[in-house]
Design an enzyme around this catalytic site. Structure first.
Site, PDB file in Angstrom:
ATOM      1  N   LYS A  35       0.853  -1.197   0.000  1.00 38.39           N
ATOM      2  CA  LYS A  35       0.000   0.000   0.000  1.00 38.39           C
ATOM      3  C   LYS A  35       0.894   1.255   0.000  1.00 38.39           C
ATOM      4  O   LYS A  35       0.686   2.189  -0.766  1.00 38.39           O
ATOM      5  CB  LYS A  35      -0.887  -0.033   1.232  1.00 38.39           C
ATOM      6  CG  LYS A  35      -2.225   0.667   1.087  1.00 38.39           C
ATOM      7  CD  LYS A  35      -2.986   0.566   2.398  1.00 38.39           C
ATOM      8  CE  LYS A  35      -4.464   0.469   2.221  1.00 38.39           C
ATOM      9  NZ  LYS A  35      -5.201   0.500   3.498  1.00 38.39           N
ATOM     10  N   THR A 122     -13.421   5.584  14.708  1.00 38.12           N
ATOM     11  CA  THR A 122     -14.637   5.539  15.534  1.00 38.12           C
ATOM     12  C   THR A 122     -14.450   4.474  16.594  1.00 38.12           C
ATOM     13  O   THR A 122     -14.328   3.285  16.265  1.00 38.12           O
ATOM     14  CB  THR A 122     -15.840   5.204  14.638  1.00 38.12           C
ATOM     15  OG1 THR A 122     -15.875   6.173  13.576  1.00 38.12           O
ATOM     16  CG2 THR A 122     -17.145   5.261  15.401  1.00 38.12           C
ATOM     17  N   GLU A 155     -18.184   8.823   2.715  1.00 41.76           N
ATOM     18  CA  GLU A 155     -17.477   8.321   1.535  1.00 41.76           C
ATOM     19  C   GLU A 155     -18.027   9.025   0.289  1.00 41.76           C
ATOM     20  O   GLU A 155     -19.221   9.235   0.168  1.00 41.76           O
ATOM     21  CB  GLU A 155     -17.631   6.802   1.419  1.00 41.76           C
ATOM     22  CG  GLU A 155     -16.877   6.088   2.533  1.00 41.76           C
ATOM     23  CD  GLU A 155     -16.805   4.582   2.330  1.00 41.76           C
ATOM     24  OE1 GLU A 155     -16.825   3.846   3.315  1.00 41.76           O
ATOM     25  OE2 GLU A 155     -16.743   4.153   1.172  1.00 41.76           O
ATOM     26  N   LYS A 207     -19.874  10.728  18.222  1.00 44.27           N
ATOM     27  CA  LYS A 207     -19.710  10.119  16.891  1.00 44.27           C
ATOM     28  C   LYS A 207     -20.767   9.036  16.675  1.00 44.27           C
ATOM     29  O   LYS A 207     -21.482   9.018  15.676  1.00 44.27           O
ATOM     30  CB  LYS A 207     -18.302   9.537  16.773  1.00 44.27           C
ATOM     31  CG  LYS A 207     -18.099   8.639  15.585  1.00 44.27           C
ATOM     32  CD  LYS A 207     -18.111   9.397  14.284  1.00 44.27           C
ATOM     33  CE  LYS A 207     -18.069   8.382  13.147  1.00 44.27           C
ATOM     34  NZ  LYS A 207     -18.048   9.029  11.830  1.00 44.27           N
ATOM     35  N   CYS A 263     -20.116   2.327   7.957  1.00 43.59           N
ATOM     36  CA  CYS A 263     -20.293   3.033   9.228  1.00 43.59           C
ATOM     37  C   CYS A 263     -21.643   2.798   9.908  1.00 43.59           C
ATOM     38  O   CYS A 263     -21.690   2.339  11.043  1.00 43.59           O
ATOM     39  CB  CYS A 263     -20.081   4.526   9.007  1.00 43.59           C
ATOM     40  SG  CYS A 263     -18.423   4.863   8.420  1.00 43.59           S
ATOM     41  N   ARG A 331     -19.348  -2.557   1.137  1.00 40.88           N
ATOM     42  CA  ARG A 331     -19.633  -3.040   2.507  1.00 40.88           C
ATOM     43  C   ARG A 331     -21.083  -2.804   2.900  1.00 40.88           C
ATOM     44  O   ARG A 331     -21.585  -1.687   2.849  1.00 40.88           O
ATOM     45  CB  ARG A 331     -18.676  -2.369   3.504  1.00 40.88           C
ATOM     46  CG  ARG A 331     -17.263  -2.954   3.461  1.00 40.88           C
ATOM     47  CD  ARG A 331     -16.306  -2.226   4.370  1.00 40.88           C
ATOM     48  NE  ARG A 331     -15.964  -0.908   3.855  1.00 40.88           N
ATOM     49  CZ  ARG A 331     -15.062  -0.111   4.440  1.00 40.88           C
ATOM     50  NH1 ARG A 331     -14.454  -0.490   5.560  1.00 40.88           N
ATOM     51  NH2 ARG A 331     -14.777   1.072   3.941  1.00 40.88           N
TER      52      ARG A 331
HETATM   53  C1  UDX Z   1     -21.627   8.065   7.213  1.00 42.65           C
HETATM   54  C2  UDX Z   1     -21.877   9.416   7.882  1.00 42.65           C
HETATM   55  O1  UDX Z   1     -22.689  10.225   7.023  1.00 42.65           O
HETATM   56  C3  UDX Z   1     -20.536  10.115   8.105  1.00 42.65           C
HETATM   57  O2  UDX Z   1     -20.742  11.351   8.787  1.00 42.65           O
HETATM   58  C4  UDX Z   1     -19.664   9.197   8.974  1.00 42.65           C
HETATM   59  O3  UDX Z   1     -18.400   9.802   9.247  1.00 42.65           O
HETATM   60  C5  UDX Z   1     -19.451   7.877   8.255  1.00 42.65           C
HETATM   61  O4  UDX Z   1     -20.709   7.263   7.997  1.00 42.65           O
HETATM   62  P1  UDX Z   1     -21.141   7.111   4.812  1.00 42.65           P
HETATM   63  O5  UDX Z   1     -21.381   5.797   5.483  1.00 42.65           O
HETATM   64  O6  UDX Z   1     -19.934   7.284   3.964  1.00 42.65           O
HETATM   65  O7  UDX Z   1     -21.073   8.293   5.936  1.00 42.65           O
HETATM   66  O8  UDX Z   1     -22.383   7.366   3.861  1.00 42.65           O
HETATM   67  P2  UDX Z   1     -23.724   8.226   3.964  1.00 42.65           P
HETATM   68  O9  UDX Z   1     -23.670   9.232   2.871  1.00 42.65           O
HETATM   69  O10 UDX Z   1     -23.933   8.695   5.331  1.00 42.65           O
HETATM   70  O11 UDX Z   1     -24.852   7.131   3.598  1.00 42.65           O
HETATM   71  C6  UDX Z   1     -25.025   6.021   4.455  1.00 42.65           C
HETATM   72  C7  UDX Z   1     -26.204   5.204   3.906  1.00 42.65           C
HETATM   73  O12 UDX Z   1     -27.420   5.943   4.037  1.00 42.65           O
HETATM   74  C8  UDX Z   1     -26.061   4.859   2.424  1.00 42.65           C
HETATM   75  O13 UDX Z   1     -26.496   3.517   2.211  1.00 42.65           O
HETATM   76  C9  UDX Z   1     -27.010   5.842   1.743  1.00 42.65           C
HETATM   77  O14 UDX Z   1     -27.538   5.331   0.527  1.00 42.65           O
HETATM   78  C10 UDX Z   1     -28.119   5.954   2.783  1.00 42.65           C
HETATM   79  N1  UDX Z   1     -28.913   7.191   2.687  1.00 42.65           N
HETATM   80  C11 UDX Z   1     -28.310   8.378   2.936  1.00 42.65           C
HETATM   81  C12 UDX Z   1     -30.278   7.105   2.398  1.00 42.65           C
HETATM   82  O15 UDX Z   1     -30.815   6.012   2.168  1.00 42.65           O
HETATM   83  N2  UDX Z   1     -31.021   8.240   2.371  1.00 42.65           N
HETATM   84  C13 UDX Z   1     -30.469   9.461   2.610  1.00 42.65           C
HETATM   85  O16 UDX Z   1     -31.194  10.456   2.554  1.00 42.65           O
HETATM   86  C14 UDX Z   1     -29.070   9.540   2.886  1.00 42.65           C
END
Ligand code: UDX
Length: 432
Positions: A35, A122, A155, A207, A263, A331
């Protein structure tokens, strides 16, 4: 300032390169030599829009470096960020902290002057206390401070979320550490970020509580979408109507498939485990986890109905298979629940994803990756729009679907039903 990021996943790498871009000297450490070698060649192991150019720019101007030598990197740095993974333990709810504790032990053996050691990963409430004990065993002097500084990076938006955070949370009661971190984050605070100093345990809990609340918000609107389907109401109207109340807010209120990612699933389980450890019950979050787990089956029942329970000789096309748009991360993606079930029922599955073929799906004999939307759609009986990539937002289905008119199941409500119906396609969304 001289920083050392231990772990070069999307938290360590994004935070490290953004700190370098703010003018700090940063060493990103990883035990994986391959990496580190590819990072030195400018090859980024994760899909994160905008990351590659930032890494190249800061590596070239020597503010950013990469190393496998943890000891040496810690000795050279003033602030050490622990950014290693804390996945859910197999078959359980609690977070696997083995990587965190292992790194803490190595740091304990590398302290040559005052260090601020920060958990950015986290980590469950009281992890900072444990790290303190581990390092104290290796290092009797009082020349270190353990601080919690959780990340809130999404992400696909991680760089933006770092540069323009709503808040920077710093958990420490140590005045000197708080002052140094306030100076480190000064460029972001001057752009409007709120700086919040709390106790270390409060920062750890903020968090988990934030992610669990966002997961609750999404599950709430997903369940309302089920009610809307029975009452001929458009869930989008509900999301807008609710979201205009500033106490609720419109973000994270879009109905869709089950939430996934690295997450929400992990953090909701971990906070439940923390509560169990302290003999208290988080019943709302428990029901969120249960409801989200059921959602993929609920949507699969809808697919069965759309295909009149006939799967043999049927072709189902998935547009997008990752857990959301703008990421290559599979994931806990709901496609990993739905596709195997549909494949087992005898359907032929094609899929297109802008981030390419997924190894997680290669083991299913009747699941095929297609290089573009057109090939994926060919001869489909049912098209499932699984993620909201921009690539999927203006498909001219008529030009692609020669002859057979596939049913469109839009799990992200990207399209306006009437427009698709006018093109002669049967259209189904979520909650409308
Ligand atoms: C999340 C948190 O948003 C972020 O602050 C934390 O640090 C890490 O975890 P992430 O997991 O990258 O970020 O994705 P996120 O954009 O939060 O979406 C998580 C899930 O919720 C996805 O499956 C997304 O499709 C879903 N989602 C999100 C919905 O179904 N509806 C929404 O309105 C928003």
């Amino acid at each position: 300032m001289k920083l050392c990021m231990i772990g070069t996943g999307y938290v360590g790498l994004v935070s490290g390169v953004c700190f370098a871009d703010l003018g700090n000297n940063v060493i990103c450490v990883d035990k994986d030599q391959n990496k580190i070698n590819s990072l030195k060649k400018g090859k980024i192991p994760i899909y994160e829009p905008g990351l590659e150019e930032l890494v190249l720019k800061n590596y070239r101007n020597k503010r950013l470096n990469f190393s496998t030598d943890l000891k040496d990197s810690v000795k050279k740095s003033d602030i050490i960020f622990i950014c290693v993974g804390t996945p859910t333990k197999k078959g359980g709810n609690n977070a696997d902290l083995s990587q965190v504790y292992n790194v803490a032990k190595q740091i304990g053996k590398s302290i040559n002057k005052f260090k601020i050691i920060i958990t950015k990963s986290t980590v469950p409430v009281t992890t900072g206390d444990e790290i303190e004990k581990i390092i104290r065993k290796k290092n009797k002097k009082k020349n270190f401070s353990i601080v919690s500084n959780p990340e809130f990076l999404r992400e696909g938006e991680a760089i933006r979320d770092f540069i323009f955070p709503d808040r920077v949370v710093v958990g420490t009661n140590d005045i000197k550490s708080n002052k140094i971190l306030k100076a480190l984050y000064a460029p972001l605070i001057s752009k409007g970020a709120q700086y919040l100093n709390t106790s270390r345990r409060a920062a750890e809990l903020i968090k988990y509580a934030s992610n669990a609340f966002l997961a609750t918000k999404i599950t709430f609107i997903n369940e309302l979408a089920n009610l809307c389907e029975k009452t001929n109401i458009n869930i989008e109207d509900i999301s807008i109507g609710m979201g205009l109340d500033k106490r609720i807010g419109g973000r994270f209120l879009r109905a869709g498939p089950a939430y996934g990612g690295s997450c929400f699933p992990k953090d909701t389980k971990a906070i439940i485990n923390t509560a169990d450890r302290f003999k208290t019950n988080l019943s709302v979050i428990k029901s969120v986890v249960k409801s989200n787990k059921n959602r993929s089956n609920l949507l699969l029942n809808r697919v069965s109905k759309l295909l009149k329970n006939r799967f043999r000789n049927k072709t189902i096309c998935f547009l997008g298979v990752t857990f959301k748009a703008n990421t290559d991360d599979m994931r806990d993606s709901s496609s990993l629940t739905m596709i195997p079930v549909l494949s087992k029922k005898g359907a032929k599955i094609t899929y297109y994803d802008p981030t390419g073929l997924k190894k997680e799906l290669s083991k299913y004999k009747n699941v095929t990756f297609k290089e573009n939307i057109k090939d994926a759609l060919k001869n489909s009986d049912l098209v499932i729009i699984h993620t909201e990539w921009n690539d999927f937002k203006s498909i001219n289905f008529k030009s692609y679907a020669k002859g057979k008119k596939p049913i469109i199941f839009d799990m992200r409500n990207i399209y306006t039903p009437t427009k698709i119906n006018q093109q002669g396609f049967k259209y189904f969304g979520v909650g409308r």
